[in-house]
Structures are given as structure tokens and as C-alpha cells.
Design an enzyme around this catalytic site. Structure first.
Site, PDB file in Angstrom:
ATOM      1  N   ASP A 157       0.853  -1.188   0.000  1.00 42.76           N
ATOM      2  CA  ASP A 157       0.000   0.000   0.000  1.00 42.76           C
ATOM      3  C   ASP A 157       0.889   1.237   0.000  1.00 42.76           C
ATOM      4  O   ASP A 157       2.075   1.161   0.354  1.00 42.76           O
ATOM      5  CB  ASP A 157      -0.911   0.012   1.239  1.00 42.76           C
ATOM      6  CG  ASP A 157      -2.192   0.807   1.024  1.00 42.76           C
ATOM      7  OD1 ASP A 157      -3.257   0.192   0.899  1.00 42.76           O
ATOM      8  OD2 ASP A 157      -2.129   2.050   0.979  1.00 42.76           O
ATOM      9  N   ASP A 168       3.769   1.391  -4.697  1.00 45.07           N
ATOM     10  CA  ASP A 168       3.081   2.227  -5.679  1.00 45.07           C
ATOM     11  C   ASP A 168       2.850   1.348  -6.898  1.00 45.07           C
ATOM     12  O   ASP A 168       3.789   1.022  -7.632  1.00 45.07           O
ATOM     13  CB  ASP A 168       3.937   3.443  -6.033  1.00 45.07           C
ATOM     14  CG  ASP A 168       3.341   4.293  -7.151  1.00 45.07           C
ATOM     15  OD1 ASP A 168       2.296   3.919  -7.721  1.00 45.07           O
ATOM     16  OD2 ASP A 168       3.941   5.341  -7.477  1.00 45.07           O
ATOM     17  N   VAL A 169       1.610   0.945  -7.127  1.00 45.83           N
ATOM     18  CA  VAL A 169       1.342  -0.058  -8.168  1.00 45.83           C
ATOM     19  C   VAL A 169       1.602   0.455  -9.575  1.00 45.83           C
ATOM     20  O   VAL A 169       1.669  -0.337 -10.523  1.00 45.83           O
ATOM     21  CB  VAL A 169      -0.095  -0.614  -8.063  1.00 45.83           C
ATOM     22  CG1 VAL A 169      -0.296  -1.344  -6.748  1.00 45.83           C
ATOM     23  CG2 VAL A 169      -1.135   0.475  -8.267  1.00 45.83           C
ATOM     24  N   ASN A 194      -5.635  -5.877  -5.755  1.00 43.30           N
ATOM     25  CA  ASN A 194      -6.821  -5.277  -5.161  1.00 43.30           C
ATOM     26  C   ASN A 194      -6.829  -3.755  -5.244  1.00 43.30           C
ATOM     27  O   ASN A 194      -7.904  -3.141  -5.189  1.00 43.30           O
ATOM     28  CB  ASN A 194      -6.917  -5.727  -3.692  1.00 43.30           C
ATOM     29  CG  ASN A 194      -7.987  -4.996  -2.922  1.00 43.30           C
ATOM     30  OD1 ASN A 194      -9.174  -5.271  -3.054  1.00 43.30           O
ATOM     31  ND2 ASN A 194      -7.570  -4.033  -2.092  1.00 43.30           N
ATOM     32  N   TYR A 209     -13.091   4.693 -14.945  1.00 37.74           N
ATOM     33  CA  TYR A 209     -13.179   3.506 -14.086  1.00 37.74           C
ATOM     34  C   TYR A 209     -13.743   2.323 -14.861  1.00 37.74           C
ATOM     35  O   TYR A 209     -13.205   1.205 -14.806  1.00 37.74           O
ATOM     36  CB  TYR A 209     -14.049   3.819 -12.880  1.00 37.74           C
ATOM     37  CG  TYR A 209     -14.070   2.721 -11.835  1.00 37.74           C
ATOM     38  CD1 TYR A 209     -13.026   2.592 -10.925  1.00 37.74           C
ATOM     39  CD2 TYR A 209     -15.121   1.818 -11.761  1.00 37.74           C
ATOM     40  CE1 TYR A 209     -13.034   1.587  -9.976  1.00 37.74           C
ATOM     41  CE2 TYR A 209     -15.140   0.809 -10.821  1.00 37.74           C
ATOM     42  CZ  TYR A 209     -14.092   0.696  -9.921  1.00 37.74           C
ATOM     43  OH  TYR A 209     -14.107  -0.314  -8.984  1.00 37.74           O
ATOM     44  N   LYS A 249     -11.773  -1.301 -15.733  1.00 35.21           N
ATOM     45  CA  LYS A 249     -12.231  -2.606 -15.255  1.00 35.21           C
ATOM     46  C   LYS A 249     -12.601  -3.543 -16.406  1.00 35.21           C
ATOM     47  O   LYS A 249     -12.414  -4.758 -16.304  1.00 35.21           O
ATOM     48  CB  LYS A 249     -13.402  -2.423 -14.292  1.00 35.21           C
ATOM     49  CG  LYS A 249     -13.028  -1.683 -13.008  1.00 35.21           C
ATOM     50  CD  LYS A 249     -11.876  -2.350 -12.259  1.00 35.21           C
ATOM     51  CE  LYS A 249     -11.581  -1.682 -10.928  1.00 35.21           C
ATOM     52  NZ  LYS A 249     -10.475  -2.336 -10.197  1.00 35.21           N
ATOM     53  N   THR A 285     -17.810   0.002   1.890  1.00 36.16           N
ATOM     54  CA  THR A 285     -16.493   0.470   2.328  1.00 36.16           C
ATOM     55  C   THR A 285     -16.436   1.980   2.112  1.00 36.16           C
ATOM     56  O   THR A 285     -17.347   2.573   1.536  1.00 36.16           O
ATOM     57  CB  THR A 285     -15.359  -0.188   1.512  1.00 36.16           C
ATOM     58  OG1 THR A 285     -15.443   0.255   0.148  1.00 36.16           O
ATOM     59  CG2 THR A 285     -15.441  -1.706   1.566  1.00 36.16           C
ATOM     60  N   THR A 321     -14.592  15.610  -5.760  1.00 40.33           N
ATOM     61  CA  THR A 321     -16.047  15.705  -5.783  1.00 40.33           C
ATOM     62  C   THR A 321     -16.591  15.693  -4.368  1.00 40.33           C
ATOM     63  O   THR A 321     -15.882  15.339  -3.419  1.00 40.33           O
ATOM     64  CB  THR A 321     -16.656  14.546  -6.595  1.00 40.33           C
ATOM     65  OG1 THR A 321     -18.063  14.737  -6.706  1.00 40.33           O
ATOM     66  CG2 THR A 321     -16.385  13.213  -5.919  1.00 40.33           C
TER      67      THR A 321
END
Length: 259
Positions: A37, A60-61, A87, A153, A157, A188, A198
Site C-alpha cells: 500500500d 506504488d502499483v 486489489n 473507471y 475494469k 467500504t 467531488t
């Protein structure tokens, strides 16, 4: 004997609502867990809480070198890497395509798609060294249909689906299985807190009442499926997609009028 005794699992986004659920469950099932993470404070705290079979590494992915370091940590600390859970993910601020700036588009795809690609790329040799293993990519029901105002997004996906199938074909002969989970609306902070930029959260516009199972999903609902897919019980499953949404994609339950 626990399902994951003597196995090491790397979970990205490991401090989030779903990620921490996955980390705790793997640990409870006997696994060594590597918590990847960018939030060092929360990651270290979770590792300290779980004890010696847990280790935090800042990941850092979007950075291949960061991935290489995380996989090296898993092998150095615990001896091998057996399971990767991709994830980590972020949501874009809702906006129509015409008002979505390129920086937002690039950031969402960098984390959600490129991050998953890099995870598979870097982890595959380690899984091969461990004589096989499993990768699960956490996607979304938004990767199975269109959703207005969430183009980055949704695109990320959808792309994870194709990436998963390609990886499953490439890695199957190395005894590495690759599958995808598509969660629906899971309770979550991802749902209940606004995305950056936003003031509105997804949960502000969503009610589960019309659907077959009229509740929000809980992280443990996803975790239970994840544990199955990464265990030896699923040894003949690869390249598959699993939807866990309480019937969201089925459409609303129509209530007949009563006299």
C-alpha cells in the site's frame, strides 16, 4: 491444518476496506501476508497488529521498480510468493466523458489497469519459482456494463477482464491460475466517501432495495470468494470471472400489485 499454511500472499491496496479484510482472512488461514500500500502509517499498524506473519511494504502499483521491490521483500522475508491479489484501485470523480480531463483518465487507468498489468508481469517469475500459485484481479461489476459518468473507471475494469484472460492463457502451463472477481456495491469508504475532486459518494445515489438481495455487500463477502479462488480447492479454475453483487446485474425485483 489451515488452507494457506506455509504460503505467502501479497495483497495490494492492503489497508483499504476490502484489502484489509483480505489480509486479515489470509492471515487467519495461516498465510504469511505482505501488505502492499502507499499508506505507510496504516500499513505498518496493520502488520504490527497481526504479528510476525505479516509484513508491510510501501507499494506504488504504477511503478515497476516499486513492484520489483515488493516481490523481493516477499521472497526475502518469507521465502517465496504463492498468491498475488491485485486489489488496489481508485474511482474517478463522476463526470460525463466530455468533461473528463485527460489527467483524470490517465490516473485511473494507471492505477487500476497498468497497476494490475505490472503486478502480473513482476509477480509471475516469483510464482514460477514457487512452483505455481494464483493471481486474482479485483475488478468491478462496472467492468461488465456501461455506467454513465464513470468512463475511466469502467474502461479500466473492462480492460482488466481481457488482461486476466490473456495472463491465464500464458501462465497456465506454469501452474499459475489467474481469475477475476467483480464486486458490486460493497460497504467500504470507497462507496461511502466521495472520490477526490467531488463532494458526492457513490452511495449517495444507490439503494439496494430493488435488488434480489436488498443489502450492500460486505468486504467479507468478497473475501470468502477470494479465499476459495486462491486455494487448492479451485485448482481447475483459471481465466474465469466471478460476480458477487447480490443480484445487482439481474435488474430490479418487480413487485406485483396486490389487491
Amino acid at each position: 491444518m489451515n488452507r494457506f499454511d506455509n504460503q505467502t500472499v501479497l495483497v495490494t491496496g492492503g489497508t483499504g476496506g476490502q484489502g484489509s479484510s483480505h489480509v486479515r482472512a489470509f492471515h487467519a488461514e495461516g498465510a504469511n501476508v505482505v501488505i502492499g500500500d502507499i499508506d505507510a502509517q496504516r500499513g505498518a499498524a496493520l502488520a504490527d497488529e497481526l504479528g510476525p506473519r505479516a509484513h508491510f511494504t510501501r507499494l506504488d502499483v504504477t511503478d515497476e521498480n516499486s513492484w520489483s521491490a515488493a516481490v523481493l521483500v516477499a521472497e526475502r522475508v518469507f521465502g517465496a510468493l504463492n498468491v498475488l491479489v491485485n486489489n488496489a484501485g481508485v474511482q474517478n470523480p463522476p463526470a460525463p466523458i466530455e468533461k473528463t480531463d485527460q489527467a483524470t483518465w490517465s490516473r485511473i487507468l494507471d492505477i487500476n489497469l497498468t497497476g494490475t498489468f505490472l503486478g502480473i508481469k513482476v509477480a509471475a517469475p516469483a510464482l514460477r519459482r514457487a512452483a505455481g500459485g494464483a493471481i486474482v484481479n479485483i475488478a468491478s461489476t462496472m467492468g461488465l456494463g456501461g455506467t454513465a459518468h464513470y468512463a475511466p473507471y469502467v474502461a479500466s475494469k473492462w480492460a482488466v477482464r481481457g488482461l486476466t484472460r490473456t495472463a491465464a492463457l500464458e501462465l497456465g502451463r506454469d501452474h499459475i491460475r489467474v481469475n477475476t472477481i467483480h464486486p458490486g456495491v460493497i460497504s467500504t469508504s470507497f462507496i461511502h466517501e466521495p472520490a477526490a475532486g467531488t463532494t458526492a459518494a457513490i452511495g449517495d445515489f444507490y439503494s439496494p432495495e430493488p435488488f434480489a438481495i436488498p443489502r450492500l455487500g460486505e468486504p467479507i463477502d468478497v473475501t470468502r470468494l477470494l479465499l476459495f479462488l486462491t486455494s487448492s480447492e479451485a485448482s481447475f479454475i483459471t481465466g474465469s470471472e466471478y460476480v458477487i453483487d447480490g443480484g445487482l446485474l439481474l435488474g430490479p425485483v418487480l413487485q406485483p400489485e396486490t389487491a
